[in-house]
Design a protein around this motif. Structure first.
Motif, PDB file in Angstrom:
ATOM      1  N   SER A  78       0.824  -1.215   0.000  1.00  0.00           N
ATOM      2  CA  SER A  78       0.000   0.000   0.000  1.00  0.00           C
ATOM      3  C   SER A  78       0.856   1.263   0.000  1.00  0.00           C
ATOM      4  O   SER A  78       2.040   1.242   0.366  1.00  0.00           O
ATOM      5  CB  SER A  78      -0.907   0.007   1.225  1.00  0.00           C
ATOM      6  OG  SER A  78      -0.148   0.176   2.410  1.00  0.00           O
ATOM      7  N   ASN A 117     -13.284  -1.684   0.691  1.00  0.00           N
ATOM      8  CA  ASN A 117     -11.889  -1.651   0.255  1.00  0.00           C
ATOM      9  C   ASN A 117     -10.916  -2.151   1.311  1.00  0.00           C
ATOM     10  O   ASN A 117      -9.708  -1.939   1.188  1.00  0.00           O
ATOM     11  CB  ASN A 117     -11.507  -0.222  -0.162  1.00  0.00           C
ATOM     12  CG  ASN A 117     -12.200   0.179  -1.436  1.00  0.00           C
ATOM     13  OD1 ASN A 117     -12.444  -0.642  -2.311  1.00  0.00           O
ATOM     14  ND2 ASN A 117     -12.539   1.450  -1.548  1.00  0.00           N
ATOM     15  N   MET A 118     -11.426  -2.799   2.332  1.00  0.00           N
ATOM     16  CA  MET A 118     -10.576  -3.328   3.399  1.00  0.00           C
ATOM     17  C   MET A 118     -10.851  -4.817   3.568  1.00  0.00           C
ATOM     18  O   MET A 118     -11.987  -5.262   3.429  1.00  0.00           O
ATOM     19  CB  MET A 118     -10.852  -2.615   4.724  1.00  0.00           C
ATOM     20  CG  MET A 118     -10.669  -1.105   4.670  1.00  0.00           C
ATOM     21  SD  MET A 118      -8.995  -0.586   4.286  1.00  0.00           S
ATOM     22  CE  MET A 118      -8.157  -1.009   5.777  1.00  0.00           C
ATOM     23  N   ARG A 120      -9.193  -8.545   5.786  1.00  0.00           N
ATOM     24  CA  ARG A 120      -8.223  -9.204   6.663  1.00  0.00           C
ATOM     25  C   ARG A 120      -8.191 -10.668   6.256  1.00  0.00           C
ATOM     26  O   ARG A 120      -9.232 -11.286   6.101  1.00  0.00           O
ATOM     27  CB  ARG A 120      -8.587  -9.043   8.128  1.00  0.00           C
ATOM     28  CG  ARG A 120      -8.397  -7.606   8.584  1.00  0.00           C
ATOM     29  CD  ARG A 120      -8.424  -7.505  10.110  1.00  0.00           C
ATOM     30  NE  ARG A 120      -8.022  -6.192  10.528  1.00  0.00           N
ATOM     31  CZ  ARG A 120      -6.776  -5.853  10.875  1.00  0.00           C
ATOM     32  NH1 ARG A 120      -5.823  -6.741  10.848  1.00  0.00           N
ATOM     33  NH2 ARG A 120      -6.502  -4.630  11.260  1.00  0.00           N
ATOM     34  N   PRO A 136      -3.988  -7.278   7.455  1.00  0.00           N
ATOM     35  CA  PRO A 136      -4.762  -6.276   6.714  1.00  0.00           C
ATOM     36  C   PRO A 136      -4.293  -6.093   5.265  1.00  0.00           C
ATOM     37  O   PRO A 136      -3.103  -6.080   4.979  1.00  0.00           O
ATOM     38  CB  PRO A 136      -4.539  -4.990   7.516  1.00  0.00           C
ATOM     39  CG  PRO A 136      -3.246  -5.194   8.226  1.00  0.00           C
ATOM     40  CD  PRO A 136      -3.106  -6.673   8.456  1.00  0.00           C
ATOM     41  N   THR A 138      -5.667  -3.644   1.726  1.00  0.00           N
ATOM     42  CA  THR A 138      -6.524  -2.528   1.323  1.00  0.00           C
ATOM     43  C   THR A 138      -6.590  -2.461  -0.197  1.00  0.00           C
ATOM     44  O   THR A 138      -5.636  -2.844  -0.881  1.00  0.00           O
ATOM     45  CB  THR A 138      -6.004  -1.197   1.911  1.00  0.00           C
ATOM     46  OG1 THR A 138      -6.939  -0.165   1.657  1.00  0.00           O
ATOM     47  CG2 THR A 138      -4.651  -0.805   1.342  1.00  0.00           C
ATOM     48  N   TRP A 144      -5.805  -4.636  -4.925  1.00  0.00           N
ATOM     49  CA  TRP A 144      -5.498  -5.002  -3.545  1.00  0.00           C
ATOM     50  C   TRP A 144      -4.019  -4.789  -3.260  1.00  0.00           C
ATOM     51  O   TRP A 144      -3.172  -5.082  -4.114  1.00  0.00           O
ATOM     52  CB  TRP A 144      -5.891  -6.450  -3.273  1.00  0.00           C
ATOM     53  CG  TRP A 144      -7.369  -6.594  -3.168  1.00  0.00           C
ATOM     54  CD1 TRP A 144      -8.205  -7.124  -4.121  1.00  0.00           C
ATOM     55  CD2 TRP A 144      -8.188  -6.172  -2.082  1.00  0.00           C
ATOM     56  NE1 TRP A 144      -9.499  -7.048  -3.674  1.00  0.00           N
ATOM     57  CE2 TRP A 144      -9.517  -6.470  -2.422  1.00  0.00           C
ATOM     58  CE3 TRP A 144      -7.935  -5.564  -0.844  1.00  0.00           C
ATOM     59  CZ2 TRP A 144     -10.580  -6.196  -1.584  1.00  0.00           C
ATOM     60  CZ3 TRP A 144      -8.992  -5.288  -0.008  1.00  0.00           C
ATOM     61  CH2 TRP A 144     -10.310  -5.604  -0.370  1.00  0.00           C
ATOM     62  N   ASP A 147      -1.115  -4.276   3.466  1.00  0.00           N
ATOM     63  CA  ASP A 147      -1.182  -3.088   4.324  1.00  0.00           C
ATOM     64  C   ASP A 147      -0.795  -3.398   5.767  1.00  0.00           C
ATOM     65  O   ASP A 147      -1.256  -2.752   6.684  1.00  0.00           O
ATOM     66  CB  ASP A 147      -2.599  -2.490   4.262  1.00  0.00           C
ATOM     67  CG  ASP A 147      -2.646  -1.057   4.754  1.00  0.00           C
ATOM     68  OD1 ASP A 147      -1.740  -0.270   4.405  1.00  0.00           O
ATOM     69  OD2 ASP A 147      -3.597  -0.710   5.487  1.00  0.00           O
TER      70      ASP A 147
END
Length: 149
Positions: A78, A117-118, A120, A136, A138, A144, A147
């Motif tokens: 990210s 947009n998140m 795990r 995580p 993002t 993707w 992060d």
């Protein structure tokens, strides 16, 4: 001396990043991920495209990390993580991971949480010290990105 300290710090960062396990909101360690697909199979085309793309990206990042392929791995992190680690810094980390463990691929994969947009995810590469729990990810500009920095 400065190079040795920098290398030691980067090695410590690698170890922490690869062995750290996130906890759930209640402070308990999440269970080990259960396999959803074998390592040799790509995400199902009938699956939710965003989830399939997430799995494909996690697998690509992991493969690049252990190959080591710093250009691919760095392109899959990210923007926030790029503010914290440079491409040469990541290169040192993944070179060391490759030296210690060789090429690795995702053997177990599970999406723990997925919201917009998140996401795990939990996954393993066949060595428990590299198991990732609730890591995580993002989505930035439709792609993707790792992060967990």
């Amino acid at each position: 001396m400065r190079t040795r300290a920098t290398t030691a710090a980067l090695a410590a960062l690698l170890l922490a990043a690869l062995t750290a396990c996130s906890t759930t909101d209640d402070g308990k360690r999440p269970p080990h991920p259960t396999p959803t697909k074998s390592a040799s199979r790509a995400p199902s085309a009938t699956a939710d495209p965003a989830r399939a793309d997430l799995e494909k990206t996690v697998r690509a990042y992991t493969a690049a990390y252990f190959k080591p392929d710093v250009t691919t791995a760095y392109n899959l992190i990210s923007a926030r993580c790029k503010e914290q680690i440079t491409k040469p810094g990541l290169g040192l980390l993944i070179d060391r991971a490759h030296q210690l463990s060789g090429d690795r691929a995702v053997k177990r994969f599970r999406i723990n949480k997925f919201s917009g947009n998140m996401a795990r995810v939990s996954y393993g590469v066949g060595l428990p010290r590299y198991d990732q729990h609730d890591q995580p990810w993002t989505r930035e500009r439709g792609h993707w990105r790792y992060d967990a920095c």
